[in-house]
Motif scaffolding. Structure first.
Motif, PDB file in Angstrom:
ATOM      1  N   UNK A  64      23.643  65.402 130.996  1.00  0.00           N
ATOM      2  CA  UNK A  64      22.774  64.583 131.822  1.00  0.00           C
ATOM      3  C   UNK A  64      21.304  64.738 131.419  1.00  0.00           C
ATOM      4  N   UNK A  65      20.965  65.854 130.818  1.00  0.00           N
ATOM      5  CA  UNK A  65      19.572  66.125 130.452  1.00  0.00           C
ATOM      6  C   UNK A  65      19.284  65.846 128.979  1.00  0.00           C
ATOM      7  N   UNK A  66      20.259  65.326 128.243  1.00  0.00           N
ATOM      8  CA  UNK A  66      20.081  65.074 126.807  1.00  0.00           C
ATOM      9  C   UNK A  66      20.047  63.579 126.527  1.00  0.00           C
ATOM     10  N   UNK A  67      19.261  63.196 125.516  1.00  0.00           N
ATOM     11  CA  UNK A  67      19.097  61.794 125.156  1.00  0.00           C
ATOM     12  C   UNK A  67      19.569  61.567 123.732  1.00  0.00           C
ATOM     13  N   UNK A  68      20.291  60.468 123.537  1.00  0.00           N
ATOM     14  CA  UNK A  68      20.856  60.163 122.220  1.00  0.00           C
ATOM     15  C   UNK A  68      19.760  59.950 121.187  1.00  0.00           C
ATOM     16  N   UNK A  69      18.679  59.290 121.574  1.00  0.00           N
ATOM     17  CA  UNK A  69      17.628  58.992 120.597  1.00  0.00           C
ATOM     18  C   UNK A  69      17.013  60.269 120.022  1.00  0.00           C
ATOM     19  N   UNK A  70      16.981  61.329 120.806  1.00  0.00           N
ATOM     20  CA  UNK A  70      16.444  62.595 120.300  1.00  0.00           C
ATOM     21  C   UNK A  70      17.353  63.199 119.232  1.00  0.00           C
ATOM     22  N   UNK A  71      18.641  62.834 119.272  1.00  0.00           N
ATOM     23  CA  UNK A  71      19.594  63.354 118.288  1.00  0.00           C
ATOM     24  C   UNK A  71      19.606  62.501 117.030  1.00  0.00           C
ATOM     25  N   UNK A  72      19.617  61.173 117.218  1.00  0.00           N
ATOM     26  CA  UNK A  72      19.758  60.263 116.081  1.00  0.00           C
ATOM     27  C   UNK A  72      18.473  60.133 115.286  1.00  0.00           C
ATOM     28  N   UNK A  73      17.333  60.099 115.985  1.00  0.00           N
ATOM     29  CA  UNK A  73      16.060  59.954 115.268  1.00  0.00           C
ATOM     30  C   UNK A  73      15.881  61.073 114.250  1.00  0.00           C
ATOM     31  N   UNK A  74      15.524  60.702 113.055  1.00  0.00           N
ATOM     32  CA  UNK A  74      15.348  61.686 111.980  1.00  0.00           C
ATOM     33  C   UNK A  74      16.620  62.039 111.261  1.00  0.00           C
ATOM     34  N   UNK A  75      17.759  61.446 111.696  1.00  0.00           N
ATOM     35  CA  UNK A  75      19.040  61.760 111.061  1.00  0.00           C
ATOM     36  C   UNK A  75      19.605  60.569 110.294  1.00  0.00           C
ATOM     37  N   UNK A  76      18.776  59.558 110.048  1.00  0.00           N
ATOM     38  CA  UNK A  76      19.198  58.394 109.260  1.00  0.00           C
ATOM     39  C   UNK A  76      18.717  58.558 107.830  1.00  0.00           C
ATOM     40  N   UNK A  77      19.608  58.294 106.885  1.00  0.00           N
ATOM     41  CA  UNK A  77      19.289  58.527 105.476  1.00  0.00           C
ATOM     42  C   UNK A  77      19.568  57.258 104.664  1.00  0.00           C
ATOM     43  N   UNK A  78      18.703  56.960 103.729  1.00  0.00           N
ATOM     44  CA  UNK A  78      18.944  55.783 102.876  1.00  0.00           C
ATOM     45  C   UNK A  78      20.144  56.022 101.967  1.00  0.00           C
ATOM     46  N   UNK A  79      20.969  55.001 101.835  1.00  0.00           N
ATOM     47  CA  UNK A  79      22.145  55.096 100.979  1.00  0.00           C
ATOM     48  C   UNK A  79      22.464  53.700 100.446  1.00  0.00           C
ATOM     49  N   UNK A  80      22.476  53.576  99.135  1.00  0.00           N
ATOM     50  CA  UNK A  80      22.711  52.266  98.513  1.00  0.00           C
ATOM     51  C   UNK A  80      24.146  51.822  98.709  1.00  0.00           C
ATOM     52  N   UNK A  81      24.328  50.509  98.722  1.00  0.00           N
ATOM     53  CA  UNK A  81      25.664  49.947  98.758  1.00  0.00           C
ATOM     54  C   UNK A  81      26.100  49.563  97.360  1.00  0.00           C
ATOM     55  N   UNK A  82      27.197  48.824  97.254  1.00  0.00           N
ATOM     56  CA  UNK A  82      27.693  48.375  95.960  1.00  0.00           C
ATOM     57  C   UNK A  82      26.720  47.375  95.345  1.00  0.00           C
ATOM     58  N   UNK A  83      26.562  47.439  94.049  1.00  0.00           N
ATOM     59  CA  UNK A  83      25.718  46.494  93.330  1.00  0.00           C
ATOM     60  C   UNK A  83      26.578  45.677  92.368  1.00  0.00           C
ATOM     61  N   UNK A  84      26.441  44.346  92.502  1.00  0.00           N
ATOM     62  CA  UNK A  84      27.124  43.409  91.594  1.00  0.00           C
ATOM     63  C   UNK A  84      28.643  43.582  91.602  1.00  0.00           C
ATOM     64  N   UNK A  85      29.177  43.959  92.745  1.00  0.00           N
ATOM     65  CA  UNK A  85      30.629  44.091  92.873  1.00  0.00           C
ATOM     66  C   UNK A  85      31.079  43.464  94.187  1.00  0.00           C
ATOM     67  N   UNK A  86      32.310  43.058  94.235  1.00  0.00           N
ATOM     68  CA  UNK A  86      32.880  42.537  95.478  1.00  0.00           C
ATOM     69  C   UNK A  86      33.480  43.705  96.251  1.00  0.00           C
ATOM     70  N   UNK A  87      33.046  43.878  97.477  1.00  0.00           N
ATOM     71  CA  UNK A  87      33.576  44.976  98.284  1.00  0.00           C
ATOM     72  C   UNK A  87      32.515  45.572  99.180  1.00  0.00           C
ATOM     73  N   UNK A  88      32.873  46.677  99.838  1.00  0.00           N
ATOM     74  CA  UNK A  88      31.977  47.340 100.779  1.00  0.00           C
ATOM     75  C   UNK A  88      32.071  48.842 100.526  1.00  0.00           C
ATOM     76  N   UNK A  89      30.934  49.484 100.441  1.00  0.00           N
ATOM     77  CA  UNK A  89      30.899  50.932 100.259  1.00  0.00           C
ATOM     78  C   UNK A  89      29.492  51.428 100.514  1.00  0.00           C
ATOM     79  N   UNK A  90      29.378  52.744 100.688  1.00  0.00           N
ATOM     80  CA  UNK A  90      28.056  53.340 100.850  1.00  0.00           C
ATOM     81  C   UNK A  90      27.355  52.852 102.097  1.00  0.00           C
ATOM     82  N   UNK A  91      26.088  52.450 101.943  1.00  0.00           N
ATOM     83  CA  UNK A  91      25.270  52.078 103.083  1.00  0.00           C
ATOM     84  C   UNK A  91      25.411  50.643 103.519  1.00  0.00           C
ATOM     85  N   UNK A  92      26.368  49.903 102.961  1.00  0.00           N
ATOM     86  CA  UNK A  92      26.515  48.494 103.347  1.00  0.00           C
ATOM     87  C   UNK A  92      27.964  48.139 103.664  1.00  0.00           C
TER      88      UNK A  92
END
Length: 447
Positions: A64-92
């Motif tokens: 009850x005293x904890x907030x999700x935004x305090x946990x998620x903020x700062x925990x997002x990392x850049x990650x590339x997806x597939x390039x020039x391919x058909x499909x889904x992977x990585x950050x996309x």
């Protein structure tokens, strides 16, 4: 510095944990409950129960005293997806799943803890992924509140969806709630099911549609681990089929002071006792507590006690046993349930018939259905059965403790074992080994 010391920070006094108003209020409420439940609420063993209960409840509802935004903020990392391919992977678009998270929550219907095996999946978007540990931390924020399985799954889903904006989030929860019998059914129903189980799922974004291919992928990865979710509730769980407290038999008028005390505990935890789902919770919790105070096993036991059996020589005897005698009890340290099985071994001459199992089961229930600790329970059973089985008695108690699992090591399947040995068993290691060898594995029901 002790736990109750006040801390001076920048000219302001910060109260120690044990001096927080909410803790003090819960302690006072528990004292009222103990005055009814216990003949001597100041005796050793229960004197500090109010503080232990207050700590357990505050720890178990810290979400009850904890907030999700305090946990998620700062925990997002850049990650590339597939390039020039058909499909889904990585950050996309590549599906990410964290499985088998062990969580515990307090049931909003009865205030008893229930176990959760949590599986969380999401599909990244925007070339970003979230730290995997944050999925479990967000799940725990909502588990550490008074909960219902379906609402818990929904809240985890929605919080993650709003927290970092993935393409979709999926949650599957396997929940197990202890199913305590009343004093009558404990004796009359030897096949009583010790747990009520429920499996729920929830989805947001692309997981909104139960028939989408991404759900198929997610569930296939769970089946790969032996988890079948065909019977999962898609939403709107039926609480009457979940919490066993809804089936408690109707009783007479309940103590009004106890009801007010439980309502005050809800307020101290940050909840509203008038919320629809909580309006009957004080009555259900008090009924559960009083089931140990009002049990009538004394009457059932009196007719069984027999005269002590005659002594006999070791050469004319053989080892007998009664295994897996079920028991249900209430921990006097935390007012939480523990349950398991009792094994009794004893030496008997060929001239004497074995005792009836029902006799031993009655003795186990007599000592189990009250405020207890496992060590005392084991000793009391051994001393009582020796009064008519003879001095050569060994008792083993295996138990699952809600207080230990939800507040301590927090791992499913944990259990405790205690032993009492009298007469020959206290000095004969081979006799003890012989009896222990015949005890089956996994006697205690762990859900």
């Amino acid at each position: 510095m002790g736990a109750i010391d006040a801390v001076n920070i920048g000219g302001c006094v910060e109260l120690g944990f044990e001096e927080e108003p909410e803790i003090l209020a819960i302690e006072e409420a528990v004292r009222v409950l103990l005055q009814v439940l216990c003949d001597d609420s100041n005796r050793e063993g229960v004197r500090k129960t109010p503080l232990r209960v207050a700590k357990a409840l505050r720890e178990g509802t810290r979400g009850y005293k904890e907030k999700v935004k305090d946990i998620v903020n700062g925990a997002l990392f850049p990650e590339a997806g597939l390039e020039n391919r058909v499909g889904h992977a990585g950050g996309t678009g590549g599906l990410v799943i964290v499985r088998d998270l062990d969580l515990f929550s307090y049931c909003e219907s009865c205030l008893l803890p229930f176990q959760i095996k949590c599986h969380v999946g999401y599909i990244p978007s925007g070339h970003r992924v979230v730290g995997l540990s944050k999925l479990s931390r967000v799940a725990e924020v909502f588990a550490k509140r008074l909960q219902d399985p379906q609402r818990l799954a929904n809240e985890i889903c929605e919080a993650l969806q709003h927290g970092f904006g993935p393409t979709g989030v999926a949650v599957v929860l396997q929940c197990s709630h202890i199913n305590f019998p009343n004093s009558e059914s404990a004796l009359s129903d030897p096949n009583h099911k010790g747990w009520v189980k429920m499996l729920v799922k929830s989805g947001t974004g692309v997981f909104d549609d139960d028939m989408t291919d991404v759900w198929t992928d997610f569930l296939s990865l769970l089946r790969f681990r032996g988890i079948s979710v065909e019977d999962a509730h898609p939403g709107g769980s039926d609480k009457k089929s979940w919490c066993p407290s809804h089936a408690f038999s109707k009783t007479g008028a309940l103590d009004s002071a106890m009801l007010r005390s439980v309502a005050s505990i809800l307020c101290s935890l940050g909840e509203d006792p008038l919320r629809k789902e909580l309006q009957e919770t004080p009555a259900r919790f008090v009924k559960w507590l009083m089931s140990f105070k009002d049990s009538h096993f004394d009457l059932k036991l009196n007719g069984y006690i027999q005269n002590k059996r005659p002594d006999f020589s070791y050469n004319d005897e053989h080892l007998l046993s009664e295994l897996n005698l079920s028991f249900w009890s209430q921990c006097e340290h935390h007012l939480l349930p523990f349950h398991g099985v009792v094994h009794v071994g004893y030496y008997n001459s060929n001239e004497l018939s074995p005792v009836r199992r029902s006799l031993l089961q009655s003795i186990v229930h007599f000592y189990g259905f009250k405020l207890q600790v496992q060590e005392r329970l084991t000793r009391q059973i051994a001393e009582t059965v020796s009064s008519f089985l003879g001095e050569d008695v060994m008792v083993v108690v295996e138990a699952s403790h809600t207080c230990m699992i939800s507040r301590g090591i927090e791992k499913f399947g944990s259990s405790t074992a205690t032993i009492a040995v009298l007469g020959r068993f206290s000095s004969d290691a081979s006799a003890r080994a012989k009896f222990l060898e015949i005890i089956p594995d996994s006697g205690a029901d762990e859900g």
